[in-house]
Design an enzyme around this catalytic site. Structure first.
Site, PDB file in Angstrom:
ATOM      1  N   ASP A  13      29.710 -10.855-100.610  1.00  0.00           N
ATOM      2  CA  ASP A  13      28.783 -10.025 -99.825  1.00  0.00           C
ATOM      3  C   ASP A  13      27.326 -10.413-100.021  1.00  0.00           C
ATOM      4  OD1 ASP A  13      31.167  -8.584 -99.306  1.00  0.00           O
ATOM      5  OD2 ASP A  13      30.792  -7.273-101.011  1.00  0.00           O
ATOM      6  N   GLU A 185      31.555  -4.045 -89.829  1.00  0.00           N
ATOM      7  CA  GLU A 185      30.893  -3.625 -91.064  1.00  0.00           C
ATOM      8  C   GLU A 185      29.736  -4.578 -91.358  1.00  0.00           C
ATOM      9  OE1 GLU A 185      33.826  -3.931 -94.192  1.00  0.00           O
ATOM     10  OE2 GLU A 185      34.453  -5.900 -93.526  1.00  0.00           O
TER      11      GLU A 185
END
Length: 546
Positions: A13, A185
């Site tokens: 991420d 997302e």
């Protein structure tokens, strides 16, 4: 050229930003403490760890958090003369709810003491902060919908943040519901040449993962989809060495070039041995890579994409190499652990142990299955093949006491070579494993002579297998049976990809008798076997799989 991945081992991420001539990447840490890893580079090629900002319980209290809960998808930015870090603390990972709380901390210096957190909301995960050209700030996050008749990924929400009041103001509004890939997302918003560009991750963070783009003239939309979505994905090529490519963020260099930092993973079976599934397993977890971007008809695209490249053209910047290295033998000096080490859910303190007289002393606490107080210090697997060794002194008098070397994925899946005690043999060396929660003693427990105060414990990880050996003198080593499969310490095995970390190796001490017996570790070493961290790619090239 830049070799991918740029951050090996569990570093998912990535959120990238530039401040002048300096580049920074923040990555997720999930249940490992301190929260968030921030790396620094001058050239996008060479990186060093400079900050672990969430290092106090007041900023991050993960006691009792589930496996793969905790810090999801931080967002790092710089504006108004300071750094801004947004992060989630996820309290539930399975079922209808997530109970993820989103916070903001700030700091004037990247390696300084970060502020106490500002609570933002609990509406969904993957929060990010957008700094508009008009000076206003907005929080973005995906919205989680627990209702049985709704899709849980409800879209990307936008809401203004007032830092003077330290709270969100105005109405939260869904501005984007995603493409047909779904599971939208990881929003990151950019204001470029009159457009708002919204970068998201879609398809789920398994092998179907992808990065997609949309744009709008207005902040709140509507957003039109990129004509060449997904701009990044490995899904169409199961033989590609960089799989699961997606979830990323963009940065512009000093001379106007654009790059995309993104997560990806490397399956071990691409090294020549297929395990059980077509695309394999990734014990190193999800890592960070970088791709060069270019512009086409008003849209950014990944150069030579959408497949990620293992080798990328570096920006025209002076190369700056760092001396920082977390390989070799670590001796325990000072009062702080080296920054490559982490603990589970809570900080390293005198509740868990101490560094004293050049040794790491761990106080026996709860078991390796605990989500509360493990006395456990570990570091990431960052290579497909490596040796790790520690030297420990431990004198248990109960089977409830154990200390040693552990290869660990989560509370349900790990292997420990440990000193413990049993009624028939006294102090023994034991291999104890937990396979998705099924605990077993593997092989015969080996009695240890009274005069053997220190025991050398070693694990040898070789791509798809790892083994354990021990020595009483540091010269002659005995191998223990059985061998273990590396793929079992991966997201893909533990819960079919439903967990999100990677394999660790480290030291632990447990004592459920309540006596808090002490294990003394004199050193810990981690030594890659490959000549460099990219040998796996060279190996695959020789096999013709790249």
């Amino acid at each position: 050229m830049i070799q991918n991945p740029i951050l090996t081992g569990f570093h998912p991420d990535p959120s990238i930003c530039r401040v002048g001539d300096d580049y920074y990447v923040a990555t997720s840490t999930f249940e490992w403490f301190p929260g968030v890893m921030i790396y620094h580079s001058k050239d996008l090629k060479n990186w060093r760890l400079v900050s672990r900002p969430l290092n106090r319980i007041s900023q991050l209290n993960m006691t009792g958090n589930p496996d793969s809960g905790g810090v999801w998808a931080p967002c790092l930015s710089y504006a108004d003369g300071m750094f801004w870090l947004i992060y989630s603390d996820i309290k539930i990972v399975e079922g209808a709810w997530k109970d993820g709380h989103n916070y903001l901390v700030t700091c004037n210096e990247i390696d300084g003491e970060w502020s106490e957190p500002v609570y933002l909301n609990s509406a969904g995960f993957d929060p990010s902060l957008f700094h508009g050209e008009d000076g206003k700030k907005y929080l973005l996050n995906m919205v989680w919908d627990y209702r049985p008749n709704k899709h849980s990924f409800n879209g990307i929400a936008l809401q203004e943040y007032d830092h003077a009041q330290k709270k969100l103001v105005g109405k939260s509004e869904i501005i984007f519901t995603g493409s047909e890939l779904g599971l939208t997302e990881a929003p990151h918003l950019y204001q470029i040449d009159g457009y708002y560009y919204l970068l998201t991750a879609e398809g789920g963070t398994k092998y179907e993962h992808a990065a997609t783009l949309a744009r709008s003239k207005d902040l709140t939309g509507p957003y039109e989809l990129h004509p060449k979505n997904p701009i990044l994905s490995s899904w169409g090529n199961p033989l590609h060495p960089l799989q699961k490519a997606g979830h990323g963020s963009m940065v512009q260099t000093q001379d106007g070039q654009w790059y995309l930092a993104h997560l990806m993973a490397r399956p071990i079976h691409r090294l020549g041995k297929k395990i059980t599934e077509e695309r394999g397993y990734c014990p190193l977890g999800r890592e960070t890579a970088i791709q060069k971007m270019e512009w086409e008809n008003g849209w950014p695209i990944v150069t030579n994409g959408p497949l990620p490249s293992t080798e990328v053209e570096a920006p025209n910047l002076p190369e700056v190499k760092w001396e920082q290295s977390f390989t070799g033998k670590d001796l325990f000096e000072g009062k702080e652990l080296l920054p490559c080490y982490q603990t589970l859910r809570i900080p390293f303190s005198d509740e868990l142990g101490e560094i004293k007289d050049g040794t790491l002393r761990l106080f026996g606490r709860e078991s390796l299955g605990s989500r509360f107080t493990q006395s456990h210090v570990a570091r990431r697997w960052q290579d497909f093949s490596f040796d790790a060794e520690t030297v420990v002194s431990f004198s248990p008098d109960s089977f409830m006491q154990a200390a040693g070397l552990v290869c660990y994925y989560n509370t349900a899946t790990w292997v420990s070579l440990q000193i413990t005690w049993c009624e028939k043999k006294g102090r023994v060396l034991q291999l104890l494993s937990s396979d998705r929660g099924n605990v077993a003693v593997d092989g015969e427990s080996i009695p240890l002579p009274d005069e053997a105060e220190f025991v050398y414990l070693r694990t040898a990880v070789r791509e798809d297998m790892f083994t354990f050996t021990y020595s009483l003198d540091g010269q002659t080593y005995e191998k223990l049976a059985p061998s273990y499969s590396s793929y079992k310490l991966s997201d893909d095995y533990v819960n079919g990809g439903g967990f999100f970390t990677g394999a660790f190796v480290g030291m632990h001490c447990q004592d459920t008798s309540g006596n808090r017996s002490t294990a003394t570790f004199t050193s810990f070493s981690y030594n890659p076997v490959y000549e460099d961290k990219h040998m796996h790619i060279k190996s695959m090239e020789k096999q013709g799989t790249v």
